[in-house]
Design an enzyme around this catalytic site. Structure first.
Site, PDB file in Angstrom:
ATOM      1  N   GLU A   1     -50.846 102.432  12.603  1.00 23.67           N
ATOM      2  CA  GLU A   1     -52.261 102.089  12.742  1.00 23.67           C
ATOM      3  C   GLU A   1     -52.940 101.771  11.408  1.00 23.67           C
ATOM      4  O   GLU A   1     -54.059 101.263  11.388  1.00 23.67           O
ATOM      5  CB  GLU A   1     -52.998 103.223  13.462  1.00 23.67           C
ATOM      6  CG  GLU A   1     -52.634 103.276  14.951  1.00 23.67           C
ATOM      7  CD  GLU A   1     -53.232 104.461  15.693  1.00 23.67           C
ATOM      8  OE1 GLU A   1     -53.795 105.345  15.042  1.00 23.67           O
ATOM      9  OE2 GLU A   1     -53.111 104.487  16.930  1.00 23.67           O
TER      10      GLU A   1
ATOM     11  N   GLU B   1     -32.083 115.570  15.547  1.00 21.85           N
ATOM     12  CA  GLU B   1     -32.866 116.382  14.612  1.00 21.85           C
ATOM     13  C   GLU B   1     -32.019 117.432  13.895  1.00 21.85           C
ATOM     14  O   GLU B   1     -32.477 118.080  12.966  1.00 21.85           O
ATOM     15  CB  GLU B   1     -34.020 117.064  15.337  1.00 21.85           C
ATOM     16  CG  GLU B   1     -33.624 118.146  16.309  1.00 21.85           C
ATOM     17  CD  GLU B   1     -34.851 118.854  16.886  1.00 21.85           C
ATOM     18  OE1 GLU B   1     -34.925 120.078  16.695  1.00 21.85           O
ATOM     19  OE2 GLU B   1     -35.712 118.197  17.499  1.00 21.85           O
TER      20      GLU B   1
END
Length: 271
Positions: free
Chosen positions: A81, A112
């Site tokens: 953004e 992960e």
């Protein structure tokens, strides 16, 4: 060092399946209200980290967010953004998620847990001491993130983190930790809830404050935003009309001519 995973502790609510929709919504909202208060306690930490980010970006560096699962996705959302909102390059704020871009939509099993892939992912971006890396992990125990930050520390790269557990391995690895203790989740262990909300709010604060410090906002307006849809074009026209005290048609013509709000303002004053 004493370490308790408060994000994994039992919910303070029980028999959730027996609650009405109204009760569920009321209680989730009740818990959510505690998040900004938890962030308030971490403001000094957020300030120290943001000072480091502003310094690095003013001197040609980049900001990296690293995480797995929800944490990784939140970092990517914030990074993605920045270009449309503040008109910066896509290479200035970069979000990296364990398991690669496909993990944005679909969980990648055990991604992960790798202690090597995080650093390898940073190397693909030619990471250097000019840059700064923020690890995001609600639990503070994600190996992918911790190992990457440890490697950054070894290589003289400044590190920060956003986590929700005090004295976690991630908090003790990062040079500039941000720890927002939100307590047990409404659904036990569901850290996409309060912990995720806390991370999102902190990321908003960090990137917005940084961009303002870099001169990407004038007054309170996003003068460098990309005009990528009709809503933003109309917002730009209204900004110009208000700032320059001109009519909408003149503002529209200016925006079309100069491409963005800042250029239009600067050139109108020189015309």
């Amino acid at each position: 060092m004493n370490f308790t995973k408060t994000t994994e502790q039992d919910s303070e609510y029980n028999d959730l399946e027996k609650m009405t929709i109204s009760e569920l919504l009321f209680n989730i909202n009740k818990e959510d209200k505690t998040v900004p208060l938890a962030i308030e306690k971490a403001l000094p930490q957020i300030e120290k980290l943001t000072e480091q980010i502003v310094d690095k970006l003013k001197n040609g560096g980049r900001l990296f967010y690293m995480g797995a699962g929800t944490s990784g996705r939140l970092g990517i959302v914030d990074a993605s953004e920045c270009p449309p909102t503040f008109g910066v390059s896509h290479d200035l704020v970069i979000g990296i998620i364990a398991g690669g871009d496909s993990a944005i939509r679909k969980a990648v099993e055990f991604a992960e847990d790798s202690t090597e892939q995080g650093w390898n992912d940073l190397l693909e971006h030619a990471i250097s001491q000019k840059d700064i890396v923020i690890g995001i992990a609600a639990s503070g125990t994600t190996p992918y993130v911790i190992a990457a930050l440890a490697k950054c520390n070894e290589n003289g790269i400044i590190t920060g983190c956003i986590t929700c557990n005090e004295n976690s391995p991630l908090a003790t690895t990062a040079s500039f930790p941000v720890v927002v203790v939100v307590g047990p989740e409404f659904v036990t262990g569901s850290s996409r809830m309060k912990a995720g909300t806390a991370q999102k709010l902190v990321l908003n604060m960090i990137s917005t404050t940084t961009m303002i410090q870099l001169g990407k906002v004038k007054g309170n307006k996003m003068v460098d935003m990309q005009l990528s849809n009709n809503k933003l074009v109309n917002r730009g026209i209204n900004m110009l009309a208000s700032e320059l005290q001109i009519d909408v048609l003149t503002a529209e013509a200016l925006l079309k001519k100069y491409g963005n709000v800042r250029n239009a303002i600067n050139n109108y004053k020189n015309e």
